[in-house]
Enzyme design. Structure first.
Site, short mmCIF file in Angstrom:
data_model
loop_
_atom_site.label_atom_id
_atom_site.label_comp_id
_atom_site.label_asym_id
_atom_site.label_seq_id
_atom_site.Cartn_x
_atom_site.Cartn_y
_atom_site.Cartn_z
N ASP A 273 0.83 -1.33 -0.03
CA ASP A 273 -0.07 0.02 -0.04
C ASP A 273 0.76 1.36 0.08
O ASP A 273 0.28 2.28 0.55
CB ASP A 273 -0.96 0.05 1.09
N HIS B 155 -4.48 -2.47 -5.79
CA HIS B 155 -4.01 -1.11 -6.35
C HIS B 155 -5.25 -0.05 -6.45
O HIS B 155 -6.01 -0.59 -7.47
CB HIS B 155 -3.24 -1.20 -7.55
P1 GDP Z 1 -0.27 0.11 -3.70
O1 GDP Z 1 -1.00 -1.29 -3.52
O2 GDP Z 1 1.05 0.13 -3.55
O3 GDP Z 1 -0.47 0.77 -5.11
O4 GDP Z 1 -1.05 0.94 -2.62
P2 GDP Z 1 -2.38 1.60 -2.87
O5 GDP Z 1 -3.24 1.21 -4.18
O6 GDP Z 1 -3.03 1.23 -1.29
O7 GDP Z 1 -2.22 3.27 -2.76
C1 GDP Z 1 -2.41 4.04 -1.70
C2 GDP Z 1 -3.36 5.10 -1.76
O8 GDP Z 1 -2.68 6.19 -1.86
C3 GDP Z 1 -4.12 5.11 -3.03
O9 GDP Z 1 -5.65 5.36 -2.65
C4 GDP Z 1 -3.85 6.15 -4.11
O10 GDP Z 1 -4.72 6.71 -5.05
C5 GDP Z 1 -2.98 6.84 -3.04
N1 GDP Z 1 -2.02 7.68 -3.39
C6 GDP Z 1 -0.92 7.59 -4.37
N2 GDP Z 1 -0.21 8.29 -4.09
C7 GDP Z 1 -0.61 9.32 -3.49
C8 GDP Z 1 0.03 10.58 -3.01
O11 GDP Z 1 1.18 11.03 -3.63
N3 GDP Z 1 -0.88 11.44 -2.36
C9 GDP Z 1 -2.11 10.98 -2.14
N4 GDP Z 1 -2.95 11.70 -1.18
N5 GDP Z 1 -2.42 9.96 -2.22
C10 GDP Z 1 -1.74 8.92 -2.97
#
Ligand code: GDP
Length: 426
Positions: A12, A40
């Site tokens: 995440d 994701h």
């Molecule tokens: P992954 O499994 O590593 O892809 O992570 P997630 O899908 O859980 O992503 C984390 C969350 O953070 C998601 O809701 C993204 O849209 C959000 N996100 C990613 N980068 C950023 C950022 O720079 N700022 C903010 N506010 N949210 C972000």
């Protein structure tokens, strides 16, 4: 040219956004491990999507999305995901599934649930997607490979053999309904219909693509600390989360992976149980959880609240090292703009001694965080596109962490959108 996007921590970290962003320049995006147990979240011009199986590249019409042999392929989930994005106006993606990928069967999901039930309070906090039973069977050599779907005789024989073995456990350990070999065979035939348009000799396809100079992106799931060998065993996932495994899970030579973009989130979060040294609780945690990510730190697959904590330099330094980070993408930094002061975990105290090296689980359980408190920047940083324009305390936060972990932060994400990124030269 192959690049990998992988996580330094517990997952995440925002890999989906970084992959989606880098996907613009990629011809092919490959998932090489994991299954539909993590998601994701991607925000783009089509809307907000939670993908569990499809690679993040499906939103570009110039990319081919590949499910590599290392993935735990959940055929109905893949099929539904393809349908659901097409329904929302995304052009029909080009998808290939490795003929060597193995499939998650419905009994794997049942076994996952039964085992959690049996363990009761000692459960691992599985998402019940069948991942652990799936990988156990893969290595016990009783898994179903996609290629086998095209051999009726083999399927019938194997359905009987597998049911025989599974039914012993179902009857005597779990006291649950038994598997009927005929139903199992029918399930497999259903999967064949769903998956057959996509099946491909992926390693050969990638071999040819590399010869043609194509750009390939490997997309990891979860992060270093969930790796079965190098993570917080046994609170880990069942397939390797490391970039090195990208070579195996996609079927390419390891020396082709030239760039390893390791994603670190500006604070910590984790799902499931297991030691989490910089974890915070109570109102402080609730505030961060609510403001975190894009719409709060709640699981993309399960919706359950994630555990949250301050940035952990010890875990992230190790996480980057195990990935072999060439670049760190530092994400979700915008979320921290509300804090007057931001604690950062710079060491672990174990049995009265402070270390900055990440220990084995037995010692990790005893670790207490050593925090250094940095000043916050108290402003909105979304919209900023140049590093120098970030508030001074924000740059100090990044540079302090960069020095602690020892890997270059070359990308800073200050919002969930595709273009909300600040590039920084080393
Ligand atoms: P992954 O499994 O590593 O892809 O992570 P997630 O899908 O859980 O992503 C984390 C969350 O953070 C998601 O809701 C993204 O849209 C959000 N996100 C990613 N980068 C950023 C950022 O720079 N700022 C903010 N506010 N949210 C972000």
């Amino acid at each position: 040219m192959v690049k990998a996007v992988v996580g330094a921590n517990w997952g995440d970290e925002g890999k989906g956004k970084i992959t989606d962003m880098l996907g613009k320049e990629a011809d092919i995006i490959v998932r090489f491990q994991g299954g539909a147990n993590a998601g994701h979240t991607i925000v783009n011009n089509y809307g907000k999507f939670a993908l569990h199986t499809l690679p993040s590249g499906v939103f570009y019409d110039h990319t081919t999305s590949i499910i590599g042999n290392g993935v735990a392929l959940d055929v109905p989930v893949l099929f539904k995901e393809i349908q659901s994005i097409v329904e929302r106006g995304v052009p029909s993606p080009k998808i290939l599934v490795s003929d060597r990928a193995q499939m998650v069967m419905s009994y794997h999901k049942n076994f996952d649930a039964y085992e959690e039930e049996r363990l009761g309070g000692k459960a691992f906090g599985s998402t019940k997607s069948g991942i652990a039973p799936f990988y156990s069977d893969k290595y016990a050599k009783i898994g179903f490979q996609v290629s086998e779907l095209f051999d009726d005789g083999l399927l019938r024989e194997k359905a009987v053999r597998v049911a025989e073995q599974k039914n012993v456990l179902l009857e005597h350990l779990y006291h649950k309904p038994l598997i009927d070999p005929e139903e199992l065979y029918q399930e497999l035939i259903g999967y064949r219909e769903m998956v057959s348009p996509y099946v491909c000799d992926v390693s050969l396809y990638l071999h040819n693509a590399l010869k043609e100079g194509k750009h390939i992106l490997l997309e990891g799931q979860l992060g270093s600390l969930k790796d079965p060998d190098h993570g917080i065993y046994p609170m880990v996932t069942s397939s390797s989360t490391l970039a090195a495994y990208g070579a195996i899970g996609a079927g390419i030579p390891p020396y082709e992976i030239k760039q390893i973009i390791t994603v670190c989130k500006a604070y910590s979060s984790a799902v499931g149980s297991g030691a989490f040294v910089s974890e915070i609780f109570g109102d402080e945690a609730e505030e961060l959880r609510k403001r975190g990510g894009d719409g709060g730190e709640y699981g993309a697959t399960t919706g359950r609240p994630r555990r949250v904590g301050w940035f952990d330099c010890v875990a992230s330094k190790y996480g980057c090292r195990m990935q072999g980070a060439t670049d760190v993408a530092f994400t979700v930094l915008d979320v921290l703009g509300y804090l007057d002061e931001i604690p950062v975990c710079v060491g672990y105290e174990i049995d009265g001694e402070v270390t900055t090296e990440f220990p084995v689980t037995r010692l990790l359980e005893k670790a207490k965080p050593v925090f250094k408190v940095l000043p916050g920047w108290k402003t909105e940083i979304r919209g900023i596109r140049e590093y120098e324009k970030l508030p001074e305390n924000c740059r100090r936060y990044i540079e302090f962490i960069e020095e602690q972990i020892g890997y270059p932060v070359t990308m800073i994400s200050n919002g969930p959108g595709r273009d909300e990124i600040i590039y920084r030269s080393r």
